[in-house]
Write a protein that holds these residues in place. Structure first.
Motif, PDB file in Angstrom:
ATOM      1  N   ARG A   1      -0.503  -7.141  19.501  1.00  0.00           N
ATOM      2  CA  ARG A   1       0.095  -7.756  18.439  1.00  0.00           C
ATOM      3  C   ARG A   1       1.130  -8.031  20.112  1.00  0.00           C
ATOM      4  O   ARG A   1       1.461  -7.366  20.680  1.00  0.00           O
ATOM      5  CB  ARG A   1       0.890  -6.659  17.440  1.00  0.00           C
ATOM      6  CG  ARG A   1       0.077  -6.578  16.271  1.00  0.00           C
ATOM      7  CD  ARG A   1       1.094  -4.915  15.739  1.00  0.00           C
ATOM      8  NE  ARG A   1       1.655  -6.640  14.566  1.00  0.00           N
ATOM      9  CZ  ARG A   1       1.147  -6.597  13.060  1.00  0.00           C
ATOM     10  NH1 ARG A   1       0.809  -4.024  13.026  1.00  0.00           N
ATOM     11  NH2 ARG A   1       1.683  -6.657  12.286  1.00  0.00           N
ATOM     12  N   GLU A   2       1.987  -9.161  19.440  1.00  0.00           N
ATOM     13  CA  GLU A   2       2.987  -9.840  20.230  1.00  0.00           C
ATOM     14  C   GLU A   2       4.382  -8.884  20.795  1.00  0.00           C
ATOM     15  O   GLU A   2       4.266  -8.882  22.266  1.00  0.00           O
ATOM     16  CB  GLU A   2       3.993 -10.775  19.859  1.00  0.00           C
ATOM     17  CG  GLU A   2       4.861 -11.209  20.943  1.00  0.00           C
ATOM     18  CD  GLU A   2       5.326 -12.866  20.799  1.00  0.00           C
ATOM     19  OE1 GLU A   2       6.332 -14.022  20.934  1.00  0.00           O
ATOM     20  OE2 GLU A   2       5.481 -12.988  18.838  1.00  0.00           O
ATOM     21  N   ARG A   3       4.099  -7.536  19.450  1.00  0.00           N
ATOM     22  CA  ARG A   3       5.211  -6.660  20.276  1.00  0.00           C
ATOM     23  C   ARG A   3       5.147  -5.574  20.908  1.00  0.00           C
ATOM     24  O   ARG A   3       5.600  -5.211  21.543  1.00  0.00           O
ATOM     25  CB  ARG A   3       6.472  -6.267  18.512  1.00  0.00           C
ATOM     26  CG  ARG A   3       5.177  -5.672  18.029  1.00  0.00           C
ATOM     27  CD  ARG A   3       5.550  -4.357  16.730  1.00  0.00           C
ATOM     28  NE  ARG A   3       4.562  -3.736  15.853  1.00  0.00           N
ATOM     29  CZ  ARG A   3       4.687  -3.697  15.050  1.00  0.00           C
ATOM     30  NH1 ARG A   3       5.178  -4.456  13.350  1.00  0.00           N
ATOM     31  NH2 ARG A   3       3.939  -2.890  14.343  1.00  0.00           N
ATOM     32  N   ASP A   4       4.257  -5.668  21.151  1.00  0.00           N
ATOM     33  CA  ASP A   4       2.997  -4.656  21.928  1.00  0.00           C
ATOM     34  C   ASP A   4       3.172  -4.926  23.388  1.00  0.00           C
ATOM     35  O   ASP A   4       3.068  -4.786  24.725  1.00  0.00           O
ATOM     36  CB  ASP A   4       1.809  -4.694  21.630  1.00  0.00           C
ATOM     37  CG  ASP A   4       1.790  -3.713  20.518  1.00  0.00           C
ATOM     38  OD1 ASP A   4       2.714  -2.959  19.974  1.00  0.00           O
ATOM     39  OD2 ASP A   4       0.193  -3.275  19.204  1.00  0.00           O
ATOM     40  N   VAL A   5       3.729  -5.938  24.111  1.00  0.00           N
ATOM     41  CA  VAL A   5       2.956  -7.252  25.008  1.00  0.00           C
ATOM     42  C   VAL A   5       4.837  -6.514  26.017  1.00  0.00           C
ATOM     43  O   VAL A   5       5.764  -6.914  24.931  1.00  0.00           O
ATOM     44  CB  VAL A   5       2.826  -8.621  24.707  1.00  0.00           C
ATOM     45  CG1 VAL A   5       3.514  -9.196  26.487  1.00  0.00           C
ATOM     46  CG2 VAL A   5       1.817  -8.333  24.525  1.00  0.00           C
TER      47      VAL A   5
END
Length: 113
Positions: free
Chosen positions: A92-96
């Protein structure tokens, strides 16, 4: 091919949904070398280590990552997927944690601080 879909190295086109990012890991999970050239075996672990990967596809709700960007992520928070015999990681983008790309402005704060 429509926006949001991609052809992964000649494989069937896929379309990621929402804020998903499909990446290909840089290097392997085996041994690595220090900057001095010393081989560090895969069994030598020192705390949590983040990994670099290259984004190969992004979903329509992804705002800060584009195809070809190098991204930094926690390998413990990943979902692996195999597409036509090749290994990819779905995030997910938030995990980057960070993006390395030529378009990133110096002094910018980055993602989700």
């Amino acid at each position: 091919m429509d926006a949001g879909s991609t052809d992964i190295d000649g494989a069937l086109p896929i379309r990621l949904l929402h804020d998903r990012v499909l990446v290909r890991r840089d290097g392997g999970e085996g041994e690595r070398r220090s900057t001095a050239g010393i081989v560090i075996p895969a069994t030598a672990s020192v705390g949590r280590r983040l990994s670099w990967a290259t984004a190969v596809a992004v979903g329509p709700a992804v705002r800060n990552i584009e195809d070809g960007d190098r991204v930094l992520f926690d390998p413990d928070e990943r979902a692996e997927v195999e597409l036509h015999g090749k290994e990819f990681v779905l995030l997910r983008e938030r995990d980057v944690h960070a993006v390395a790309a030529s378009r990133v402005e110096p002094g910018s704060t980055g993602l989700y601080l």
